[in-house]
Design a protein around this motif. Structure first.
Motif, PDB file in Angstrom:
ATOM      1  N   SER A 225       0.900  -1.275   0.041  1.00 48.45           N
ATOM      2  CA  SER A 225      -0.030   0.230   0.046  1.00 48.45           C
ATOM      3  C   SER A 225       0.837   1.231  -0.151  1.00 48.45           C
ATOM      4  O   SER A 225       0.354   2.371  -0.442  1.00 48.45           O
ATOM      5  CB  SER A 225      -0.823   0.012   1.176  1.00 48.45           C
ATOM      6  N   ARG A 226       2.068   1.317   0.672  1.00 49.71           N
ATOM      7  CA  ARG A 226       2.896   2.429   0.855  1.00 49.71           C
ATOM      8  C   ARG A 226       4.015   2.385   0.041  1.00 49.71           C
ATOM      9  O   ARG A 226       4.972   3.460  -0.061  1.00 49.71           O
ATOM     10  CB  ARG A 226       2.988   2.876   2.257  1.00 49.71           C
TER      11      ARG A 226
ATOM     12  N   SER B  78       3.897  13.171   3.017  1.00 51.43           N
ATOM     13  CA  SER B  78       2.884  12.888   2.437  1.00 51.43           C
ATOM     14  C   SER B  78       1.789  14.156   2.662  1.00 51.43           C
ATOM     15  O   SER B  78       1.168  14.581   1.501  1.00 51.43           O
ATOM     16  CB  SER B  78       2.151  11.704   3.013  1.00 51.43           C
TER      17      SER B  78
ATOM     18  N   GLU C 173      -2.453   7.637   4.085  1.00 55.19           N
ATOM     19  CA  GLU C 173      -3.643   6.874   3.370  1.00 55.19           C
ATOM     20  C   GLU C 173      -4.933   7.764   2.932  1.00 55.19           C
ATOM     21  O   GLU C 173      -5.405   7.362   2.280  1.00 55.19           O
ATOM     22  CB  GLU C 173      -4.316   5.746   4.480  1.00 55.19           C
TER      23      GLU C 173
ATOM     24  N   HIS D  21      -5.829  10.424   1.007  1.00 53.16           N
ATOM     25  CA  HIS D  21      -5.614  11.227  -0.227  1.00 53.16           C
ATOM     26  C   HIS D  21      -6.904  11.311  -1.064  1.00 53.16           C
ATOM     27  O   HIS D  21      -7.301  10.247  -1.326  1.00 53.16           O
ATOM     28  CB  HIS D  21      -4.262  10.921  -0.808  1.00 53.16           C
ATOM     29  N   TYR D  22      -7.408  12.728  -1.141  1.00 49.78           N
ATOM     30  CA  TYR D  22      -8.639  12.359  -1.800  1.00 49.78           C
ATOM     31  C   TYR D  22      -8.771  13.103  -3.514  1.00 49.78           C
ATOM     32  O   TYR D  22      -9.499  12.954  -4.171  1.00 49.78           O
ATOM     33  CB  TYR D  22      -9.568  13.548  -1.013  1.00 49.78           C
TER      34      TYR D  22
ATOM     35  N   THR E  66      -2.696   8.223  -4.573  1.00 51.52           N
ATOM     36  CA  THR E  66      -2.028   8.344  -3.435  1.00 51.52           C
ATOM     37  C   THR E  66      -0.604   8.286  -3.532  1.00 51.52           C
ATOM     38  O   THR E  66       0.010   7.644  -4.293  1.00 51.52           O
ATOM     39  CB  THR E  66      -2.611   7.198  -2.699  1.00 51.52           C
TER      40      THR E  66
ATOM     41  N   ARG F  14     -11.525   6.954   3.219  1.00 54.56           N
ATOM     42  CA  ARG F  14     -11.273   7.802   2.156  1.00 54.56           C
ATOM     43  C   ARG F  14     -12.491   8.565   1.369  1.00 54.56           C
ATOM     44  O   ARG F  14     -12.633   9.872   1.316  1.00 54.56           O
ATOM     45  CB  ARG F  14     -10.645   7.357   1.162  1.00 54.56           C
TER      46      ARG F  14
ATOM     47  N   GLY G 136      -5.305  16.292   0.645  1.00 51.45           N
ATOM     48  CA  GLY G 136      -5.317  15.192   1.399  1.00 51.45           C
ATOM     49  C   GLY G 136      -5.261  15.624   2.931  1.00 51.45           C
ATOM     50  O   GLY G 136      -5.563  16.896   3.262  1.00 51.45           O
TER      51      GLY G 136
END
Length: 472
Positions: free
Chosen positions: A163-164, A248, A284, A286-287, A291, A369, A398
Motif C-alpha cells: 500500500s505504501r 505526504s 492513506e 488522499h482525496y 495516493t 477515504r 489530503g
C-alpha cells in the motif's frame, strides 16, 4: 481504635466521598478479611454496623452493595464535580451546540487528529478481540516480544510494501506506543545527546517537545508549498544529524513534498551521513489524484526511518504505532527495545494483526477515504455559506483537517480563543510556528472535519463559528 471500627471508618469515608457510589458492590467479608489479614468476624461487625445505619444493603448470595437509596453526599458532589472552568465553559455554549458534544467522551467539534469514531467497525473489532481471548493459550498470557508481536510485525511489513511502497521485512518493523515513543526510540538509537535535528516550521508541537526533553537540539526549517526547504536547513544548521518530516501531508499545512524536494532531502542525508525520520501519520487519506508513495520508497541509501500510527486510522485509545528501521540499525533498535521499561498490549497487537491480514483494515481505509472526502466537502460548503467572502480555504489534496484563512481585524489566536470558548476545538496556525517572523505573517485556523457527521451538523458548526468570531 478497634479493627472493626477502623474498617467501618474506611468504608464510611469511601461512601461519603463518592469513591463507593450508590449501588456499588463491596467485597465479601471473607475476601476483605483475607486482604486485610484480620478475622472474618471483624469485617462482619463493621458491615453489620454500616447495614444497620443504612449505608450498606445485604442481598444474600448476590452480595452486599452500597445502598442505592442514599442521598447524594455534599462531599461526593465535590469529588465528582467538573472543574469550575470547564463548568463555566460548558454553560456558556449556545444551546444549539449542546448536541455536538453531548457525551463527555465524544470528540469536540473540529478537533484535530481524531478519526471518525462513529464509523469505526466496532462489531468486527469486538468479534476479532473476543475470538482472540477465547483462543488464548497459557503461553499467550506471558510477556510478549518487546519488539512487537511477530504476527503484527509481519502484517505491517506486508501492508507497507503493497500500500505504501515501503520494502521492508518483519524484523525491521518495531511496534511502539505511538508517535512520541517512535521518535524517542529512533533519536536515542541513531543520535548522540546534543546533536541537531531539523524540524518543520510550522510543525507538530510534540516533535520539538520530544527532542528537547531528550537533550537534542531542534532547529526549525521553513516549509513552503513544496514542503521542507532543505536549502534553508543546510544554510541554518549544516551539521544536523536528522530531519523529522511529514512529506505526504505536512503537519499542519497539509502540503505534499514534491519529488524534487524529496530527492534533495535524500541526497543531503546520504552526503551528510544523516537520518530522515518520516512521519507518515495520515498518508492513506488522499482525496485528489493518486495516493502519494512514501518517502521511504525512494530511499536507495537506507537513510530513512519510517513511522506510522494506528491512532489516526483506527482509534486513539489503541496507543499503537510502529517504526521501520534501516537494515543496518536493526540490532541497535532491538537492544533499545529490550531494555525499555514497558511493552504494549499483546491482545491489542494480535487483534490489529488479524484486522490487517483478514482484509478488514483495507476495507476500512477505503470506506474512510470516501467518507472523509464527503465530510470535508460538507464543512467547506457550510463555511462558505456562513462566512462568504471573508473565508479562504487552502487547496490541499489530503489530510484530516482544513487550513482556513479568515479576513478579520483580529489575529488567528483571537479567533481561535473565541471559537474555543464557544465549544469548538479549532486551533491557531500561527501557534505552530517556531520562528517569530513566520508566526507574525502566517495566520489561519486548523479545523478537523473527520467527525462532522452530516451536512446539517456542518451548517450548525459554521453558524456557531460565525457567531463566535463576531466579525464586524
Amino acid at each position: 481504635m478497634p479493627l472493626a471500627r477502623q474498617i467501618y471508618e474506611r468504608l464510611l469515608m469511601a461512601i461519603d466521598t463518592g469513591v463507593l457510589a450508590p449501588g456499588a458492590r463491596v467485597a465479601s467479608a471473607r475476601t476483605l478479611a483475607s486482604e486485610l489479614g484480620v478475622a472474618r468476624g471483624t469485617v462482619e461487625a463493621a458491615y453489620q454496623r454500616l447495614t444497620g445505619e443504612g449505608y450498606l444493603l445485604a442481598r444474600g448470595p448476590a452480595g452486599t452493595i452500597v445502598s442505592p437509596h442514599l442521598p447524594r453526599s455534599p462531599r461526593a458532589g465535590r469529588a465528582h464535580a467538573p472543574a469550575p472552568a470547564r463548568r463555566a465553559t460548558t454553560a456558556s455554549k449556545p444551546k444549539r451546540l449542546a448536541s455536538l458534544a453531548s457525551q463527555a467522551q465524544s470528540p469536540l467539534p473540529l478537533q484535530l487528529g481524531i478519526p471518525a469514531l462513529d464509523a469505526f467497525p466496532r462489531k468486527v473489532w469486538a468479534r476479532l478481540a473476543a475470538r482472540r481471548v477465547r483462543t488464548s493459550s497459557i503461553a499467550d498470557l506471558g510477556y510478549g516480544d518487546p519488539c512487537g508481536e511477530p504476527a503484527l510485525r509481519q502484517a505491517i511489513a506486508a501492508y507497507l510494501l503493497v500500500s505504501r511502497g515501503v520494502p521492508c521485512s518483519a524484523d525491521q518493523v518495531f511496534v511502539t506506543t505511538g508517535y512520541c515513543a517512535s521518535l524517542t526510540l529512533a533519536a536515542s538509537v541513531l543520535l548522540r545527546r546534543g546533536e541537531t535535528v531539523w524540524i518543520e516550521d510550522p510543525g507538530y508541537p510534540l516533535t520539538r517537545t520530544v527532542l528537547e526533553s531528550g537533550s537534542w537540539i531542534a532547529h526549525p526549517v521553513p516549509v513552503d508549498a513544496d514542503g521542507l526547504n532543505d536549502a534553508a536547513g543546510r544554510e541554518g544548521a549544516p551539521h544536523a544529524r536528522m530531519a523529522v518530516v511529514t512529506p505526504s501531508h505536512q503537519a499542519p499545512l497539509c502540503v505534499s513534498m514534491t519529488v524534487a524536494r524529496r530527492l534533495a532531502l535524500l541526497d543531503w542525508a546520504s552526503r551528510a551521513k544523516a537520518w530522515i525520520f518520516e512521519d507518515d501519520y495520515d498518508g492513506e487519506f488522499h482525496y485528489a489524484g493518486p495516493t502519494l508513495p512514501a518517502l521511504k520508497s525512494l530511499d536507495a541509501r537506507d537513510r530513512v526511518v519510517y513511522a506510522g500510527s494506528f491512532s489516526k486510522v483506527l482509534f486513539p485509545a489503541l496507543s499503537l504505532g510502529y517504526v521501520v528501521a534501516p537494515k543496518a540499525t536493526v540490532p541497535a533498535f532491538e537492544r533499545a527495545l529490550r531494555a525499555a521499561p514497558s511493552r504494549g498490549s499483546r491482545l491489542l497487537q494480535e487483534t490489529v494483526a488479524e484486522l490487517l491480514t483478514a482484509g478488514h483494515f483495507a476495507r476500512h481505509l477505503k470506506k474512510m477515504r470516501l467518507l472523509y472526502a464527503r465530510r470535508r466537502a460538507w464543512l467547506v460548503q457550510a463555511l462558505r455559506e456562513a462566512l462568504g467572502e471573508r473565508l479562504e480555504v487552502d487547496p490541499t489534496r489530503g489530510g484530516m483537517h482544513l487550513v482556513v484563512r479568515i479576513r478579520a481585524r483580529v489575529g488567528d489566536r483571537t479567533l481561535a480563543r473565541r471559537a474555543q470558548r464557544a465549544g469548538f476545538a479549532c486551533q491557531a496556525l500561527s501557534e505552530r510556528y517556531a520562528t517569530t517572523a513566520l508566526r507574525r505573517r502566517s495566520h489561519g485556523l486548523l479545523m478537523g472535519f473527520t467527525n462532522v457527521a452530516s451536512p446539517v451538523q456542518a451548517r450548525e458548526i459554521a453558524r456557531g463559528l460565525r457567531d463566535a468570531f463576531a466579525i464586524e
